[in-house]
Write a protein that holds these residues in place. Structure first.
Motif, PDB file in Angstrom:
ATOM      1  N   UNK C 100       0.837  -1.206   0.000  1.00 26.99           N
ATOM      2  CA  UNK C 100       0.000   0.000   0.000  1.00 26.99           C
ATOM      3  C   UNK C 100       0.871   1.255   0.000  1.00 26.99           C
ATOM      4  N   UNK C 101       1.951   1.207   0.751  1.00 29.56           N
ATOM      5  CA  UNK C 101       2.862   2.351   0.782  1.00 29.56           C
ATOM      6  C   UNK C 101       3.455   2.597  -0.607  1.00 29.56           C
ATOM      7  N   UNK C 102       3.925   1.532  -1.223  1.00 36.00           N
ATOM      8  CA  UNK C 102       4.547   1.646  -2.543  1.00 36.00           C
ATOM      9  C   UNK C 102       3.562   2.215  -3.574  1.00 36.00           C
ATOM     10  N   UNK C 103       2.352   1.650  -3.574  1.00 40.01           N
ATOM     11  CA  UNK C 103       1.338   2.101  -4.538  1.00 40.01           C
ATOM     12  C   UNK C 103       1.051   3.591  -4.358  1.00 40.01           C
TER      13      UNK C 103
ATOM     14  N   UNK D  95       8.889  -8.706   1.535  1.00 43.20           N
ATOM     15  CA  UNK D  95       8.514  -7.301   1.367  1.00 43.20           C
ATOM     16  C   UNK D  95       9.121  -6.724   0.092  1.00 43.20           C
ATOM     17  N   UNK D  96      10.343  -7.089  -0.198  1.00 41.52           N
ATOM     18  CA  UNK D  96      10.982  -6.577  -1.413  1.00 41.52           C
ATOM     19  C   UNK D  96      10.246  -7.067  -2.656  1.00 41.52           C
ATOM     20  N   UNK D  97       9.886  -8.343  -2.653  1.00 40.15           N
ATOM     21  CA  UNK D  97       9.179  -8.878  -3.816  1.00 40.15           C
ATOM     22  C   UNK D  97       7.831  -8.184  -3.986  1.00 40.15           C
ATOM     23  N   UNK D  98       7.081  -8.047  -2.913  1.00 43.91           N
ATOM     24  CA  UNK D  98       5.734  -7.490  -3.082  1.00 43.91           C
ATOM     25  C   UNK D  98       5.782  -6.000  -3.409  1.00 43.91           C
ATOM     26  N   UNK D  99       6.768  -5.296  -2.883  1.00 45.60           N
ATOM     27  CA  UNK D  99       6.882  -3.872  -3.205  1.00 45.60           C
ATOM     28  C   UNK D  99       7.292  -3.699  -4.658  1.00 45.60           C
ATOM     29  N   UNK D 100       8.231  -4.510  -5.111  1.00 45.64           N
ATOM     30  CA  UNK D 100       8.674  -4.437  -6.505  1.00 45.64           C
ATOM     31  C   UNK D 100       7.541  -4.825  -7.448  1.00 45.64           C
ATOM     32  N   UNK D 101       6.779  -5.824  -7.049  1.00 46.84           N
ATOM     33  CA  UNK D 101       5.645  -6.245  -7.874  1.00 46.84           C
ATOM     34  C   UNK D 101       4.618  -5.115  -7.988  1.00 46.84           C
ATOM     35  N   UNK D 102       4.300  -4.517  -6.876  1.00 45.48           N
ATOM     36  CA  UNK D 102       3.312  -3.435  -6.858  1.00 45.48           C
ATOM     37  C   UNK D 102       3.762  -2.264  -7.721  1.00 45.48           C
ATOM     38  N   UNK D 122      -8.228   4.061  -5.038  1.00 47.60           N
ATOM     39  CA  UNK D 122      -8.489   2.640  -5.312  1.00 47.60           C
ATOM     40  C   UNK D 122      -7.311   2.055  -6.089  1.00 47.60           C
ATOM     41  N   UNK D 123      -6.212   1.959  -5.407  1.00 44.66           N
ATOM     42  CA  UNK D 123      -4.979   1.500  -6.056  1.00 44.66           C
ATOM     43  C   UNK D 123      -4.822  -0.016  -5.902  1.00 44.66           C
ATOM     44  N   UNK D 124      -4.140  -0.647  -6.823  1.00 43.78           N
ATOM     45  CA  UNK D 124      -3.903  -2.085  -6.697  1.00 43.78           C
ATOM     46  C   UNK D 124      -2.842  -2.366  -5.633  1.00 43.78           C
ATOM     47  N   UNK D 125      -3.147  -3.285  -4.728  1.00 43.44           N
ATOM     48  CA  UNK D 125      -2.157  -3.687  -3.717  1.00 43.44           C
ATOM     49  C   UNK D 125      -2.180  -5.209  -3.592  1.00 43.44           C
ATOM     50  N   UNK D 126      -1.113  -5.724  -3.012  1.00 47.20           N
ATOM     51  CA  UNK D 126      -0.918  -7.173  -2.948  1.00 47.20           C
ATOM     52  C   UNK D 126      -0.423  -7.574  -1.563  1.00 47.20           C
ATOM     53  N   UNK D 127      -0.772  -8.768  -1.154  1.00 45.83           N
ATOM     54  CA  UNK D 127      -0.121  -9.297   0.046  1.00 45.83           C
ATOM     55  C   UNK D 127       0.969 -10.257  -0.418  1.00 45.83           C
TER      56      UNK D 127
END
Ligand SMILES: Nc1nc2c(ncn2[C@H]2C[C@H](O)[C@@H](COP(=O)(O)OP(=O)(O)OP(=O)(O)O)O2)c(=O)[nH]1
Ligand SMILES: Nc1nc2c(ncn2[C@H]2C[C@H](O)[C@@H](COP(=O)(O)OP(=O)(O)OP(=O)(O)O)O2)c(=O)[nH]1
Ligand SMILES: Nc1nc2c(ncn2[C@H]2C[C@H](O)[C@@H](COP(=O)(O)OP(=O)(O)OP(=O)(O)O)O2)c(=O)[nH]1
Ligand SMILES: Nc1nc2c(ncn2[C@H]2C[C@H](O)[C@@H](COP(=O)(O)OP(=O)(O)OP(=O)(O)O)O2)c(=O)[nH]1
Ligand SMILES: O=P(O)(O)OP(=O)(O)OP(=O)(O)O
Ligand SMILES: O=P(O)(O)OP(=O)(O)OP(=O)(O)O
Ligand SMILES: O=P(O)(O)OP(=O)(O)OP(=O)(O)O
Ligand SMILES: O=P(O)(O)OP(=O)(O)OP(=O)(O)O
Ligand SMILES: [Mg+2]
Ligand SMILES: [Mg+2]
Ligand SMILES: [Mg+2]
Ligand SMILES: [Mg+2]
Ligand SMILES: [Mg+2]
Ligand SMILES: [Mg+2]
Ligand SMILES: [Mg+2]
Ligand SMILES: [Mg+2]
Ligand SMILES: [Mg+2]
Ligand SMILES: [Mg+2]
Ligand SMILES: [Mg+2]
Ligand SMILES: [Mg+2]
Lengths: 272, 272, 272, 272
Positions: C100-103, D95-102, D122-127
């Motif tokens: 969410x932070x990144x987005x 965290x690095x993978x999900x931030x990079x993916x986002x 309404x931004x796309x986010x991922x766990x």
């Protein structure tokens, strides 16, 4: 009761499936303990046998242990790769093993040391830990690590105590003399100065002890009836455990046998 | 040796600082064990005293335990909130406690049951676990949970065995009779049918046992010299441990005292 | 499918109840990133505002965050002590926050840096971690730690870049000049040599940014209907978040307010 | 500062050596997200391409990923068995993978959906999560699990939306019609009622997407100089990533190739 919520503070510590779980127990403060009860130096045969008896007690009373290795004041136990004992919960596994080991050590002590009874203020105790090894290579290397440790310490201690007991050196002088020496040097000192061929020392002192089921075929039945359970218990009580003092660092055949057996057990065992 | 890399497979299991660490031990298969050694039903005074002796052994031999509570085949030990014993490593703490408990239980058994010696194939063993409680409320609730459990089980067991032993009911019929009954009903059965006032039952059976240092002032010295260590050991050996059977669910004063003491110990102790 | 067993390899990572969970995110390689996009030295107002916008996005889109603190390329978020978001699973919490932070960072960037668009080969990314703090003292000390870090770095960087930009020193000479200097020395250099009173520097640079709900009263409803959920979402979207740059190391009142609020929220919130 | 002790509250979360680490990311609330941005049903080609672009961004920017698999709103990434990235710390990896993916998803979105810009509310986010697989079998089964999931969902969704879009059924009626149907039944409905041969549906929809390096030979240099690092970066930027939509459940050859490659990389890579 309304207090039951505190149970939720317990954490789930199940270990990764399909890894080899090793539980290592190690005597607490055995430097002191061995002094208090006058162990022979550097190796007390009775004390080592007491460790072996305790380990046998673990193998007979904790299911799914297929191999154990001990030296000095420590013992390592490996579970079948696919064991589901206690759902692989680390705390349950390590506490059960160390408690069983402790109980059997004390019991064996009363048999092996009838003239050297335990002082209630100075009882033998052990710590334990659980470690996962994900493949055969790391498992072998684990045992090689412990056996190499045995070798290094035993060669050192044998030389040290020979210098002190037969060479009349003070402990301080013996220690000084050994600083910087390699294995070859220690073998040399033993041989040249004292006529001792280290190779002829007892195998148990040099290699430690390996415990293996003669036949790993007394599998714990799935959801056993009381009768099946009694039968299982009897079969374990009667099953033979072999004690070996072989080289596990280089012996390929040993591992082939042990792991083939483990594999069979793993695929056929309905571990509960 | 080149095998030492396997040590890296051990995981770091240090528990969160400034939480109360509780180690609970529980007898393995004590349903069977109590049958095997003919425990009195529902409470065997000797067996409970044996548990208490074992717990005292833990308090004297594992530093920084400030409170313990036991009932049935279990005992819980709490460490000072700021303990740094074993750097708070969970495995070390739980294995040391359970091994010490086991050793002391077996030793106490030989004193308390001279005519009922242990069978080497059927030794008492315990599991253990470590749980963190982050504040005083959850810690109190933990002890309340265990004491409520003691109360519920003991009232049930007392009524059940009275029905069987004095009322000549079969176990099956006794069980059936008790289905759906509340506490008040069980009290009533005991009183009306057997003239037993549950309130007059022994406090230890109803409340369990609390172990507390008379004075929590024998702190483990920081980097002790051998002399300091001997002195510390002697002071612990001589220190008095009180056994209480009071209500810990409602007793505010008890907790005020215990926690004030803990607080003092925590701030003054150079825990190693 | 028959492959579903692999789901069991996931571990349960729920964090201890009743502790403050802090998630800290930190820019990956922002040393490089700030060069690539020509950030002003030592503080780029737009870049810091972009961080603040991203943090606001986290507060509005991840429930139960009651306080946040940011400086440089990092932000810390604290959850209500009793949050049950994702059942307190560490992975879920830390991944959701960092995603969410990144987005929101990237979205805010497009608003704040219309003339400095992101290069697809060089996007901003962050790592994250979850840490538990079991009591108010350790939580306060955590924030004090981050704010002290902000102060130390900012005083250093301000002096360093003043020496380079206004004092015409090479970076190497500026660094050399600052070796061994204390805070007072740096204040002195700024004041005497450059007429800069560090106290008059922007508060955001000196203290970092604190995000707080104006009113922490938009609690997530338990098992919400679609209508309740929409209402909740709207209330969060409209709720005001205050940005403060105050001293959190010494300010007792600040913490009294924040924690009183947290306490109210904790006791009234039906966290899902 | 005196507050630094709070850093000790961080826990050590290094994953077991020599296991395959899988990081799976999954879109948060993509049921809603796909509605908000009008995704085509059941598969939106652009949306899936956006996922693939994001995954490619992860492979290019996070070292030691050798294989990835995606379907629906999720993607899984596997690291070289011997990776030492971030010392295998779970939090850093996930965290690095999900931030990079986002970050890459949002960037790709702006390219792929020029007429459907993201709403800042309404931004796309991922766990994300990290899972260890200790051997090749469990790793393969993991991917088979995800691909079987893809197949089952896609066959269901294709039939469901065909019934609704071409068969004019209400969603409720379509759902009812499909209750209890097997794969064969759904194939039959598609073919008989709508002339659709499911086998001819796009491979990406049926099988998901596999990302593989054309050549896995751009290894991260050990302690790289700036020049080596630039060279490495360039080689990764230029390296080709292949997108496959093949069957990974039955295809032995695929795994032989992938794992042979992994093996080579593992033994030759100086992972930092
Ligand atoms: N004399 C004698 N000593 C032995 C024998 N077996 C073990 N020991 C002693 C030698 C070592 O001082 C000690 C084992 O070393 P450890 O590294 O386990 O240290 P210790 O148990 O004292 O401390 P610990 O609580 O494990 O950290 O036990 C034996 O057969 N004879
Ligand atoms: N007769 C008798 N039995 C007792 C006494 N104290 C404990 N027990 C028995 C009653 C219970 O069956 C058992 C304790 O219950 P647990 O839930 O701990 O079960 P158990 O130890 O059999 O299995 P476990 O290995 O803990 O899962 O110990 C006693 O003083 N007298
Ligand atoms: N010029 C400039 N640089 C900034 C600003 N805010 C942060 N930075 C830079 C200064 C530091 O080099 C860097 C933050 O330090 P870190 O310790 O987080 O290192 P970095 O992100 O490079 O590596 P990391 O991936 O976190 O280990 O970001 C700013 O406003 N202006
Ligand atoms: N229309 C459409 N929907 C898609 C497409 N790809 C994924 N979705 C939707 C279908 C599912 O409702 C959702 C993925 O299911 P999940 O189990 O991940 O649920 P969701 O993301 O809503 O919740 P979560 O936050 O993951 O628990 O995304 C697509 O290409 N077209
Ligand atoms: O106890 P040591 O010194 O033989 O080494 P260790 O057992 O690995 O150390 P620890 O008991 O502290 O884990
Ligand atoms: O052993 P129980 O049934 O009293 O309950 P528990 O001890 O919480 O269960 P476990 O020993 O399996 O953790
Ligand atoms: O990243 P640093 O150097 O500011 O310090 P850290 O974040 O505590 O270190 P790491 O990111 O390796 O946990
Ligand atoms: O999210 P789901 O329902 O597909 O299944 P999951 O991802 O395994 O569940 P969770 O996200 O809660 O771990
Ligand atoms: Mg040790
Ligand atoms: Mg020892
Ligand atoms: Mg030892
Ligand atoms: Mg139990
Ligand atoms: Mg029990
Ligand atoms: Mg019990
Ligand atoms: Mg960092
Ligand atoms: Mg950074
Ligand atoms: Mg930083
Ligand atoms: Mg999910
Ligand atoms: Mg999803
Ligand atoms: Mg999904």
């Amino acid at each position: 009761s309304k207090f039951e919520y505190v149970k939720l503070y317990e954490s789930d510590d199940r270990l990764l499936p399909r890894t080899y779980i090793v539980i290592r127990v190690d005597g607490r403060g055995f430097h002191q303990f061995s002094k208090k009860y006058d162990f022979e130096k550097p190796n007390d045969l009775n004390a080592l046998n007491c460790m072996n008896k305790a380990a046998e007690g673990v193998m007979r009373n904790v299911q799914d242990v297929f191999l154990a290795y001990g030296q000095s004041d420590e013992y390592s136990f490996v579970f079948l790769k696919d064991t589901n004992l206690f759902e692989r919960r680390a705390s349950k596994l390590m506490s059960t093993v160390v408690s069983t080991f402790t109980a059997n050590y004390i019991y064996a002590w009363s048999q092996l040391f009838p003239n050297n009874p335990l002082d209630g203020n100075f009882l033998p105790t052990f710590d334990s830990r659980a470690v996962m090894y994900p493949d055969v290579q790391s498992l072998k290397d684990y045992f090689s690590w412990r056996q190499a440790d045995c070798h290094i310490n035993n060669l050192y201690n044998t030389t040290f105590w020979t210098l002190v007991q037969k060479g009349q050196l003070t402990p301080h002088d013996a220690q000084t003399k050994l600083i910087g020496t390699l294995s070859a040097d220690k073998n040399e000192i033993l041989f040249t100065d004292f006529g001792i061929n280290y190779n002829n020392e007892p195998e148990m002192f040099k290699k430690g002890s390996i415990l293996r089921w003669e036949k790993l075929d007394h599998k714990y039945p799935k959801n056993p009836t009381k009768r099946q359970l009694d039968k299982y218990r009897k079969s374990v009580r009667d099953a033979k455990i072999n004690i070996l003092h072989c080289d596990i660092i280089k012996d390929e055949q040993f591992w082939n046998d042990v792991l083939a057996e483990e594999d069979t057990a793993a695929t056929t065992t309905p571990t509960s």
